[in-house]
Motif scaffolding. Sequence first.
Motif, PDB file in Angstrom:
ATOM      1  N   MET A 142       0.833  -1.170   0.000  1.00 41.03           N
ATOM      2  CA  MET A 142       0.000   0.000   0.000  1.00 41.03           C
ATOM      3  C   MET A 142       0.884   1.240   0.000  1.00 41.03           C
ATOM      4  O   MET A 142       1.783   1.378   0.825  1.00 41.03           O
ATOM      5  CB  MET A 142      -0.884  -0.004   1.245  1.00 41.03           C
ATOM      6  N   ASP A 143       0.620   2.100  -0.918  1.00 38.06           N
ATOM      7  CA  ASP A 143       1.396   3.325  -1.024  1.00 38.06           C
ATOM      8  C   ASP A 143       0.578   4.477  -0.459  1.00 38.06           C
ATOM      9  O   ASP A 143      -0.492   4.798  -0.966  1.00 38.06           O
ATOM     10  CB  ASP A 143       1.735   3.588  -2.494  1.00 38.06           C
ATOM     11  N   TRP A 144       1.080   5.058   0.598  1.00 33.46           N
ATOM     12  CA  TRP A 144       0.365   6.151   1.254  1.00 33.46           C
ATOM     13  C   TRP A 144       0.678   7.466   0.562  1.00 33.46           C
ATOM     14  O   TRP A 144       1.806   7.720   0.163  1.00 33.46           O
ATOM     15  CB  TRP A 144       0.780   6.259   2.706  1.00 33.46           C
ATOM     16  N   ALA A 145      -0.329   8.304   0.490  1.00 31.01           N
ATOM     17  CA  ALA A 145      -0.132   9.661  -0.010  1.00 31.01           C
ATOM     18  C   ALA A 145       0.516  10.498   1.098  1.00 31.01           C
ATOM     19  O   ALA A 145       0.549  10.102   2.270  1.00 31.01           O
ATOM     20  CB  ALA A 145      -1.468  10.267  -0.425  1.00 31.01           C
ATOM     21  N   TRP A 146       1.012  11.661   0.729  1.00 33.50           N
ATOM     22  CA  TRP A 146       1.687  12.521   1.701  1.00 33.50           C
ATOM     23  C   TRP A 146       0.778  12.867   2.875  1.00 33.50           C
ATOM     24  O   TRP A 146       1.248  13.020   3.997  1.00 33.50           O
ATOM     25  CB  TRP A 146       2.171  13.808   1.030  1.00 33.50           C
ATOM     26  N   SER A 147      -0.532  12.989   2.603  1.00 33.98           N
ATOM     27  CA  SER A 147      -1.444  13.436   3.657  1.00 33.98           C
ATOM     28  C   SER A 147      -1.539  12.430   4.804  1.00 33.98           C
ATOM     29  O   SER A 147      -1.689  12.825   5.959  1.00 33.98           O
ATOM     30  CB  SER A 147      -2.832  13.705   3.078  1.00 33.98           C
ATOM     31  N   TRP A 148      -1.458  11.144   4.494  1.00 34.92           N
ATOM     32  CA  TRP A 148      -1.499  10.143   5.559  1.00 34.92           C
ATOM     33  C   TRP A 148      -0.231  10.182   6.402  1.00 34.92           C
ATOM     34  O   TRP A 148      -0.264   9.922   7.598  1.00 34.92           O
ATOM     35  CB  TRP A 148      -1.712   8.743   4.998  1.00 34.92           C
ATOM     36  N   TRP A 149       0.909  10.509   5.770  1.00 32.29           N
ATOM     37  CA  TRP A 149       2.170  10.603   6.503  1.00 32.29           C
ATOM     38  C   TRP A 149       2.175  11.812   7.436  1.00 32.29           C
ATOM     39  O   TRP A 149       2.918  11.852   8.410  1.00 32.29           O
ATOM     40  CB  TRP A 149       3.359  10.672   5.547  1.00 32.29           C
TER      41      TRP A 149
ATOM     42  N   ILE B   7      -6.989  19.484  10.793  1.00 29.96           N
ATOM     43  CA  ILE B   7      -6.751  20.890  10.496  1.00 29.96           C
ATOM     44  C   ILE B   7      -5.315  21.096  10.042  1.00 29.96           C
ATOM     45  O   ILE B   7      -5.049  21.805   9.045  1.00 29.96           O
ATOM     46  CB  ILE B   7      -7.090  21.764  11.720  1.00 29.96           C
ATOM     47  N   LEU B   8      -4.364  20.484  10.737  1.00 32.16           N
ATOM     48  CA  LEU B   8      -2.973  20.599  10.343  1.00 32.16           C
ATOM     49  C   LEU B   8      -2.748  20.043   8.943  1.00 32.16           C
ATOM     50  O   LEU B   8      -2.049  20.652   8.116  1.00 32.16           O
ATOM     51  CB  LEU B   8      -2.059  19.881  11.338  1.00 32.16           C
ATOM     52  N   THR B   9      -3.338  18.899   8.636  1.00 31.78           N
ATOM     53  CA  THR B   9      -3.181  18.289   7.316  1.00 31.78           C
ATOM     54  C   THR B   9      -3.772  19.190   6.233  1.00 31.78           C
ATOM     55  O   THR B   9      -3.185  19.328   5.152  1.00 31.78           O
ATOM     56  CB  THR B   9      -3.856  16.909   7.282  1.00 31.78           C
ATOM     57  N   ALA B  10      -4.898  19.811   6.511  1.00 30.52           N
ATOM     58  CA  ALA B  10      -5.487  20.740   5.544  1.00 30.52           C
ATOM     59  C   ALA B  10      -4.600  21.943   5.317  1.00 30.52           C
ATOM     60  O   ALA B  10      -4.420  22.391   4.176  1.00 30.52           O
ATOM     61  CB  ALA B  10      -6.865  21.162   6.003  1.00 30.52           C
ATOM     62  N   VAL B  11      -4.039  22.476   6.381  1.00 31.38           N
ATOM     63  CA  VAL B  11      -3.150  23.648   6.248  1.00 31.38           C
ATOM     64  C   VAL B  11      -1.900  23.281   5.451  1.00 31.38           C
ATOM     65  O   VAL B  11      -1.472  24.023   4.555  1.00 31.38           O
ATOM     66  CB  VAL B  11      -2.793  24.213   7.643  1.00 31.38           C
ATOM     67  N   VAL B  12      -1.321  22.124   5.749  1.00 29.90           N
ATOM     68  CA  VAL B  12      -0.146  21.671   4.991  1.00 29.90           C
ATOM     69  C   VAL B  12      -0.526  21.462   3.522  1.00 29.90           C
ATOM     70  O   VAL B  12       0.256  21.789   2.611  1.00 29.90           O
ATOM     71  CB  VAL B  12       0.435  20.378   5.606  1.00 29.90           C
ATOM     72  N   GLY B  13      -1.721  20.943   3.267  1.00 27.42           N
ATOM     73  CA  GLY B  13      -2.164  20.726   1.900  1.00 27.42           C
ATOM     74  C   GLY B  13      -2.292  22.008   1.092  1.00 27.42           C
ATOM     75  O   GLY B  13      -2.114  21.997  -0.127  1.00 27.42           O
ATOM     76  N   PHE B  14      -2.601  23.113   1.739  1.00 29.38           N
ATOM     77  CA  PHE B  14      -2.663  24.390   1.031  1.00 29.38           C
ATOM     78  C   PHE B  14      -1.298  24.847   0.541  1.00 29.38           C
ATOM     79  O   PHE B  14      -1.204  25.583  -0.439  1.00 29.38           O
ATOM     80  CB  PHE B  14      -3.261  25.476   1.919  1.00 29.38           C
ATOM     81  N   PHE B  15      -0.239  24.426   1.237  1.00 30.15           N
ATOM     82  CA  PHE B  15       1.111  24.857   0.869  1.00 30.15           C
ATOM     83  C   PHE B  15       1.830  23.885  -0.051  1.00 30.15           C
ATOM     84  O   PHE B  15       2.899  24.202  -0.550  1.00 30.15           O
ATOM     85  CB  PHE B  15       1.938  25.102   2.129  1.00 30.15           C
ATOM     86  N   ILE B  16       1.280  22.709  -0.256  1.00 34.96           N
ATOM     87  CA  ILE B  16       1.933  21.717  -1.138  1.00 34.96           C
ATOM     88  C   ILE B  16       1.347  21.793  -2.521  1.00 34.96           C
ATOM     89  O   ILE B  16       0.251  22.009  -2.786  1.00 34.96           O
ATOM     90  CB  ILE B  16       1.809  20.305  -0.540  1.00 34.96           C
TER      91      ILE B  16
END
Length: 72
Positions: free
Chosen positions: A1-8, A63-72
């Motif tokens: 299984m290959d995880w996306a960055w968001s799961w990490w 919330i943290l994952t969403a914020v990081v997603g805005f910058f990636i």
Amino acid sequence: MDWAWSWWVFVPAVVVFSFFSMFSRGAMNAQNVSRHGQEADYRNDVGGAMLGCIVAGTVYAAILTAVVGFFI
């Protein structure tokens, strides 16, 4: 299984934020009991306190994952 960055980002953040939530709940226990009475003592309902801390940690991690997603 290959995880996306968001799961990490999300899975370790759940663990870290859950522990932060547990720590802050324990640190504020005396103030909570003095304000709201004995029903606010986490030792009276350990399961509820643990569940609340895990839910809070999950929300903070999302919330943290969403914020990081805005910058990636």
